[in-house]
Design a protein around this motif. Structure first.
Motif, PDB file in Angstrom:
ATOM      1  N   UNK A  74       0.956  -1.148  -0.151  1.00 55.96           N
ATOM      2  CA  UNK A  74      -0.002   0.152  -0.047  1.00 55.96           C
ATOM      3  C   UNK A  74       0.895   0.973  -0.103  1.00 55.96           C
ATOM      4  N   UNK A  75       0.382   2.427  -0.951  1.00 54.70           N
ATOM      5  CA  UNK A  75       1.160   3.802  -0.746  1.00 54.70           C
ATOM      6  C   UNK A  75       0.621   4.926   0.174  1.00 54.70           C
ATOM      7  N   UNK A  76       1.465   5.605  -0.054  1.00 53.07           N
ATOM      8  CA  UNK A  76       0.511   6.269   0.690  1.00 53.07           C
ATOM      9  C   UNK A  76      -0.681   6.853   0.758  1.00 53.07           C
ATOM     10  N   UNK A  77      -1.365   6.930   0.141  1.00 51.66           N
ATOM     11  CA  UNK A  77      -2.424   7.268  -0.140  1.00 51.66           C
ATOM     12  C   UNK A  77      -3.703   6.197   0.481  1.00 51.66           C
ATOM     13  N   UNK A  78      -3.187   5.515   0.983  1.00 51.82           N
ATOM     14  CA  UNK A  78      -3.830   4.003   1.887  1.00 51.82           C
ATOM     15  C   UNK A  78      -3.683   3.756   2.839  1.00 51.82           C
ATOM     16  N   UNK A  79      -4.357   3.560   4.129  1.00 54.28           N
ATOM     17  CA  UNK A  79      -3.899   2.324   4.877  1.00 54.28           C
ATOM     18  C   UNK A  79      -4.498   1.338   4.894  1.00 54.28           C
ATOM     19  N   UNK A  80      -4.623   0.232   6.506  1.00 54.28           N
ATOM     20  CA  UNK A  80      -4.466  -0.719   6.205  1.00 54.28           C
ATOM     21  C   UNK A  80      -4.944  -1.167   7.165  1.00 54.28           C
ATOM     22  N   UNK A  81      -6.191  -1.778   7.864  1.00 50.88           N
ATOM     23  CA  UNK A  81      -7.298  -1.485   9.351  1.00 50.88           C
ATOM     24  C   UNK A  81      -7.272  -3.581   9.313  1.00 50.88           C
ATOM     25  N   UNK A  82      -7.035  -3.991  10.923  1.00 49.12           N
ATOM     26  CA  UNK A  82      -6.930  -5.257  10.680  1.00 49.12           C
ATOM     27  C   UNK A  82      -7.532  -5.771  11.895  1.00 49.12           C
ATOM     28  N   UNK A  83      -8.940  -6.222  12.092  1.00 49.43           N
ATOM     29  CA  UNK A  83      -9.654  -6.611  13.786  1.00 49.43           C
ATOM     30  C   UNK A  83      -8.279  -6.920  14.581  1.00 49.43           C
ATOM     31  N   UNK A  84      -8.489  -6.272  16.022  1.00 45.59           N
ATOM     32  CA  UNK A  84      -7.604  -7.948  16.969  1.00 45.59           C
ATOM     33  C   UNK A  84      -8.253  -8.919  17.351  1.00 45.59           C
ATOM     34  N   UNK A  85      -9.571  -8.620  16.979  1.00 48.81           N
ATOM     35  CA  UNK A  85     -10.730  -9.486  17.913  1.00 48.81           C
ATOM     36  C   UNK A  85     -11.770  -9.897  17.386  1.00 48.81           C
ATOM     37  N   UNK A  86     -12.527 -10.769  16.335  1.00 46.96           N
ATOM     38  CA  UNK A  86     -13.944 -10.014  15.301  1.00 46.96           C
ATOM     39  C   UNK A  86     -12.737 -10.367  13.838  1.00 46.96           C
ATOM     40  N   UNK A  87     -13.975  -9.837  13.214  1.00 49.48           N
ATOM     41  CA  UNK A  87     -14.107 -10.304  11.768  1.00 49.48           C
ATOM     42  C   UNK A  87     -13.887  -9.004  11.276  1.00 49.48           C
ATOM     43  N   UNK A  88     -12.949  -8.623   9.705  1.00 43.10           N
ATOM     44  CA  UNK A  88     -12.766  -8.223   8.959  1.00 43.10           C
ATOM     45  C   UNK A  88     -12.952  -6.805   8.736  1.00 43.10           C
TER      46      UNK A  88
END
Length: 405
Positions: free
Chosen positions: A86-100
């Motif tokens: 991913x480039x600077x225009x994007x972020x990625x998020x992941x649930x610590x517990x649960x469904x993305x």
């Protein structure tokens, strides 16, 4: 709201990875390296498509991560179907517990509030702290979360099924068109005649677009005079972006023109069931109107009447397969052909028996595509209506019997 709901900062339920772009010399479009997503340009509808790959990987969003654009514009959402850079225009998020996917819908329901955090005089943007400290409200019970997810996923699955059906239906119509109206390999040499554009079957001929249809061009009132435009009322006003966001048929537009604007600037009204074509900036986007509409000046419309030798379905498929590169030139700013060139686009007209042989088949396929688009629109409105109600607790899912399997 139920006491079993909680308000938390995003960082307490999800890990956030901000993108970092590799140097441009490591970009390529030949599938070498890892898929690279610079911004929301290649987001697609729900899952991203990729134009670029990179062999210099800086930051990675893992498979099933939620993707979010963080600059120009902020807040477009997607889900990674594989590990991507991913480039600077994007972020990625992941649930610590649960469904993305639950996180995807949670952010979708709250994205307007997150956008309010954006800053920057030239390009709006949000930073990691903005994202991590953003507050969201969600049910504490994981089963309730899963029920909400099940309801929304089932609607989205139905939408995807209808979209896939339309892709397949249009592919079928396109394949038949190419075989019957473009490929003349099965004809005997004596059954073909010369034309300005190569050999064609006997009794077939070419006409220009303005000879077989009433060609008109759209218009844009002065943009500084904002009172001519509306987001809710008036006559639908089609832009090139609307053409890109629509399927074969155009039902919705992002803007409308007032009746006063149409009268004052003599904007052409386009009847229902009219084929329209973009011929500036992005050349070759097509659509068919579903009610009376207008367009901007980058879009031409072709009104067929009862005397026209071809149908709207034939014209749509013909223009879909037309090589527009032969008509205009490419500059450093934009690719375009002018209205005079559009009017003189050569249309191959088959003999009437050949057209009539496939007329009903094409009509049936296009009617099915239109029906599926109506279903997509209805399901999309249902999902968008339910989303805030489910994600706010207005609808109590604890009392709903969902098959979580």
């Amino acid at each position: 709201m139920s006491l079993e709901w909680k308000t938390v900062e995003l960082k307490s339920i999800a890990n956030v990875t901000m993108g970092q772009s590799p140097k441009s010399e490591f970009y390529n479009d030949n599938f070498e390296g890892m898929p690279f997503l610079q911004g929301n340009k290649t987001f697609g509808d729900k899952y991203p498509s990729f134009e670029l790959y990179t062999t210099s990987i800086k930051k990675v969003a893992e498979k099933n991560s939620v993707l979010m654009s963080v600059r120009a514009p902020v807040g477009d959402l997607n889900i990674a179907q594989e590990d991507i850079c991913i480039g600077r225009g994007v972020c990625g998020l992941q649930m610590k517990k649960g469904d993305n996917e639950f996180l995807y819908y949670l952010l979708k329901a709250n994205i307007s509030h997150l956008i309010n955090k954006e800053s920057g005089t030239v390009f709006g943007s949000i930073n990691k702290n903005d994202i991590e400290t953003f507050e969201v409200t969600l049910p504490e019970d994981s089963e309730d979360q899963q029920k909400i997810l099940t309801i929304l996923k089932n609607i989205d699955k139905k939408i995807e099924v209808c979209k896939d059906l339309n892709i397949n239906l249009l592919s079928i119509a396109d394949a038949i068109f190419k075989k019957e109206f473009r490929n003349f390999d099965e004809y005997l040499e004596g059954d073909l005649i010369s034309s300005d554009f190569g050999l064609i079957p006997k009794n077939w001929y070419y006409k220009t677009l303005d000879e077989i249809s009433d060609v008109a061009i759209g218009k844009t009132p002065p943009r500084k005079e904002t009172w001519w435009f509306s987001e809710k009322a008036g006559v639908k006003w089609v832009s090139i972006k609307d053409l890109g966001n629509s399927g074969t048929y155009i039902f919705e537009t992002s803007e409308y023109l007032t009746e006063e604007a149409i009268d004052k600037f003599n904007v052409k009204l386009i009847p229902e069931d009219t084929v329209i074509l973009s011929f500036k900036l992005t050349v070759g986007r097509l659509g068919i109107t579903t009610d009376e509409m207008t367009t901007n000046e980058a879009i031409a419309h072709f009104k067929l009447d009862s005397e026209s030798p071809i149908s709207k379905e034939y014209l749509y498929l013909y223009l879909k397969n037309f090589n527009y590169d032969e008509l205009g030139s490419t500059s450093s700013i934009a690719k375009a052909i002018n209205s005079k060139i559009v009017k003189k686009i050569p249309i191959l007209v088959p003999e009437s028996n050949k057209l009539n042989e496939f007329k009903e088949l094409f009509e049936n396929i296009f009617n099915e595509i239109k029906s599926n688009q109506i279903e997509i629109n209805n399901l999309t409105k249902l999902r968008d209506t339910l989303l805030p109600k489910l994600m706010s607790g207005e609808i109590d899912v604890s009392k709903i019997n969902c098959d979580l399997e």
